[in-house]
Design a protein around this motif. Structure first.
Motif: not given
Length: 284
Positions: A191, A194, A198, A282, A284
């Motif tokens: 994404h 992010t 990460d 997604p 996270r």
């Protein structure tokens, strides 16, 4: 905004048309350089540096030819910003854009001309001082200074910054624009919001960025260079359409960050459009 491969192509077109030729006329339609006359100067080359363009010129020597050596050389430094473009015209050819949007026009002795329209920035500087204008840029994805390790290190220097913003920061690596950053995030299944720290394979994203721009630098780009649809993009500009990987509908959003520099109000932000698949990417 044009991306690195677009600017690279513009530089190649102008270099092919102008390099080695003397100027018969120059016309700068910005107040700071309105009286500058480069008639008789020779265009040595036109090069790109990330999203910046540099026309390098040599003054005429005693015999009228380009003076040898680097002394006295000038560079026309421009940035296309959102709507700018440089166009090359054959002798006698009519301009394809409104004349009032022209910011610079260079005409060679054989009648060939290059015209810069709606340029976001235009200045004429000493070639020896180009570092002051573009030295802040990170390694150029399409330039001789490309260094993937340095680009990755630049990105990792701010591990909490959203990767979708870090990729657009030309101080990290030069040449990625909004289309490529959205496609890079999709291909990496990350994404755009992010944090850099990460991202599972940041080196892979950097390598893919290089491959994408290399694949498209010599052709008109309406594709992601062999990494996706034959004609089009995976997610960019496809809001509401099915993801080409999983059929989930592509979403549009924005990323915001504080406006850098001085003279801005506390709390001022700059928003960037993002396109992503919520299933493949997604957050996270």
């Amino acid at each position: 905004m044009p991306e690195g491969d677009n600017v690279y192509q513009a530089a190649r077109r102008m270099n092919a048309a102008l390099a080695g030729k003397r100027l018969a006329a120059s016309d700068f339609r910005v107040p700071a350089f309105a009286t500058l006359d480069l008639s008789g100067w020779t265009v040595l080359e036109v090069v790109s540096r990330g999203k910046h363009l540099l026309h390098r010129l040599a003054p005429p020597g005693p015999d009228g030819a380009a003076a040898p050596g680097p002394e006295g050389r000038l560079s026309i430094h421009s940035h296309l910003s959102m709507e700018g473009s440089w166009q090359v015209y054959a002798p006698g050819e009519r301009w394809r854009k409104p004349a009032h949007t022209a910011r610079a026009a260079l005409t060679t002795e054989d009648g060939t001309s290059a015209v810069g329209f709606s340029l976001g920035m235009l200045e004429v500087i000493a070639t020896a001082e180009e570092g002051d204008a573009v030295g802040h840029l990170g390694p150029d994805l399409l330039g001789p200074d490309w260094d993937p390790a340095r680009a990755e290190a630049n990105l990792r220097a701010q591990p909490d910054r959203a990767v979708g913003l870090a990729l657009l920061d030309q101080r990290n690596l030069a040449g990625v624009g909004n289309i490529y950053r959205c496609e890079l995030c999709f291909l990496a299944r990350v994404h755009p919001a992010t944090p850099v720290g990460d991202v599972p394979d940041l080196a892979g994203m950097v390598a893919t960025a290089k491959r994408l721009l290399e694949a498209n630098k010599a052709r008109s780009r309406n594709t992601v260079g062999g990494f996706g649809p034959r004609n089009g993009t995976w997610v960019y500009g496809r809001t509401g359409q099915p993801c080409l990987r999983c059929r989930t509908r592509v979403r549009h959003g924005t990323l915001a960050e504080p406006v850098p520099g001085t003279g801005t109000r506390l709390g001022d932000t700059r928003e960037r459009d993002i396109y992503y698949c919520p299933s493949c990417q997604p957050l996270r």
